[in-house]
Design an enzyme around this catalytic site. Structure first.
Site, mmCIF file in Angstrom:
data_model
loop_
_atom_site.group_PDB
_atom_site.id
_atom_site.type_symbol
_atom_site.label_atom_id
_atom_site.label_comp_id
_atom_site.label_asym_id
_atom_site.label_seq_id
_atom_site.Cartn_x
_atom_site.Cartn_y
_atom_site.Cartn_z
ATOM 1 C CG ASP A 72 -2.017 -1.070 1.100
ATOM 2 O OD1 ASP A 72 -2.167 -1.644 0.004
ATOM 3 O OD2 ASP A 72 -2.695 -1.330 2.112
ATOM 4 N N GLY A 73 2.011 1.218 0.650
ATOM 5 C CA GLY A 73 2.893 2.378 0.655
ATOM 6 C C GLY A 73 3.402 2.719 -0.728
ATOM 7 C CE1 TYR A 91 -2.576 7.174 13.971
ATOM 8 C CE2 TYR A 91 -1.739 8.978 12.625
ATOM 9 C CZ TYR A 91 -1.930 8.393 13.861
ATOM 10 O OH TYR A 91 -1.461 9.017 14.985
ATOM 11 C CB ALA A 92 -8.746 6.906 9.943
ATOM 12 C CG LEU A 93 -9.415 0.271 11.160
ATOM 13 C CD1 LEU A 93 -10.923 0.341 11.343
ATOM 14 C CD2 LEU A 93 -9.066 -0.846 10.161
ATOM 15 N NE ARG A 95 -4.440 20.871 27.662
ATOM 16 C CZ ARG A 95 -3.765 21.230 28.743
ATOM 17 N NH1 ARG A 95 -3.360 20.288 29.599
ATOM 18 N NH2 ARG A 95 -3.474 22.499 28.967
ATOM 19 C CB ALA A 129 -4.565 8.817 22.367
#
Length: 289
Positions: free
Chosen positions: A60-61, A185-187, A170, A207
Site C-alpha cells: 500500500d505504501g 491510520y484512522a482505523l 488535548r 487518544a
C-alpha cells in the site's frame, strides 16, 4: 502507449516482477518508463505525464507513492501486491502480465477514489503572531495526520467544520482521512471502515484526553480546520500520506485546513467486490469464498 512502473526497490521480488513486466511490454511495442529509487520526494518531481497506465509493484505504501505521482492527472493506477498487507492493491503478484494486459485492454473494474487537499499555515512556535507562511493544496490519497512531537506532549487544538466549532481537544493528534484512508491510520485510531464510494471525510481524534470525543464524518463540501492553541505551545507535526510537512526554519504548524481534493485517483482491480473481500480477508479473517 506508455506504462510507468513504480516498484518497491526494497523488495527484490517486486523489482524482478517489474523487469519481467518491462520485457513483456517492450515485446508488445509498449513504451516503459521507470520511477527511479531516489525519486521519492517532493511531490511533483516525477509526473505521470505521457503515461497511459501506472503500475505499482509493492504494498500500500508503494501505491500511495504512485498516487502522489499521478495526483489529479486521471491516469489509472494498477497496484500489484508484493507487500505485507496489499489492501489497496488491485491484483496479486502471481498474474502480473495478465493483469497489466487486461488493464491496457480496458477490461478491469474502475474505482474512483476521493482525495484531500491540505493547507498548512506555519507561524511562531509561541503562537504570538499570525500565520506567516502557508503550504497550500498538498495532495493526499489516504490521510492528513496531526501528531505530537518528539517530546511526547499532548497537542491542544480547536476543531471546527466549515466555520462551526466542534471542540477544543488535548490529544496525541487528529486524523482526517478519505474513505480510502479509513482502513489505515484512522482505523487504528478507532475510526470506522468506510466504503470507497463515500466522498466525504473521516475525522478521528487520536487518544484524546476525554472519553467524549468520537470519530465523525463530514460531507464532501466541508472544510475541517485544526487551530493550535497558543496556551500550549508544544512541538507538533503534520503528515500527509506519511510525508512530514515542513515549514521555514523556526516556524511550526499553527493551522491545518483539510478539504476534498479537486480530483480523484483512478484505481483498477479485477474484482467488482474487491473492497468487501479485502475487508473480510484483512480485518475479519474471512476465508470463505
Amino acid at each position: 502507449m506508455e506504462v510507468l512502473l513504480v516498484p518497491n526497490y526494497s523488495r527484490a521480488q517486486a523489482v524482478e516482477g517489474a523487469r519481467m513486466l518491462a520485457r513483456y511490454l517492450e515485446g508488445q511495442g509498449v513504451g516503459v518508463r521507470w520511477v527511479r529509487d531516489g525519486e521519492r520526494a517532493p511531490l511533483g518531481a516525477v509526473t505521470a505525464e505521457g503515461a497511459d497506465l501506472v503500475v505499482s509493484l509493492g504494498g500500500d505504501g508503494t501505491l500511495l507513492r504512485a498516487a502522489g505521482i499521478v495526483m489529479y492527472s486521471g491516469v489509472p493506477i494498477l497496484g500489484l501486491s508484493y507487500g505485507h498487507l496489499g489492501f489497496l492493491t488491485g491484483a496479486g503478484s502471481d498474474h502480473v502480465v495478465a493483469s497489466v494486459a487486461a488493464a491496457l485492454a480496458g477490461e478491469l473494474h474502475v474505482s474512483r477514489r476521493a482525495t484531500l487537499s491540505v493547507d498548512v499555515g506555519f507561524g511562531d512556535a509561541e503562537g504570538r503572531a499570525p500565520v506567516e507562511e502557508w503550504r497550500r493544496g498538498v495532495f493526499c490519497l489516504n490521510e492528513m495526520a496531526l501528531s505530537r512531537g518528539a517530546m511526547g506532549n499532548l497537542v491542544e487544538f480547536d476543531v471546527s467544520v466549515s466555520g462551526s466549532p466542534i471542540d477544543r481537544l488535548r490529544a496525541d493528534g487528529f486524523v482526517v482521512a478519505t474513505a480510502t484512508g479509513s482502513t489505515g491510520y484512522a482505523l487504528s485510531a478507532g475510526g470506522p471502515i468506510v466504503t470507497p464510494e463515500f466522498n466525504g471525510m473521516v475525522n478521528v481524534p487520536v487518544a484524546p484526553h476525554t472519553i467524549l470525543a468520537r470519530a465523525f464524518l463530514t460531507s464532501p463540501s466541508d472544510v475541517v480546520e485544526l487551530s493550535m492553541t497558543p496556551e500550549r505551545p508544544v512541538e507538533r507535526c503534520v503528515f500527509c500520506d506519511g510525508r512530514l510537512m515542513e515549514g521555514p526554519e523556526g516556524l511550526v504548524p499553527m493551522v491545518v485546513r483539510v478539504s476534498r481534493g479537486p480530483g480523484d485517483i483512478v484505481l483498477l482491480d479485477d474484482d467488482t467486490h474487491g473492497f468487501y473481500r479485502s475487508v473480510s480477508r484483512v480485518f475479519y479473517g474471512g476465508t470463505r469464498s
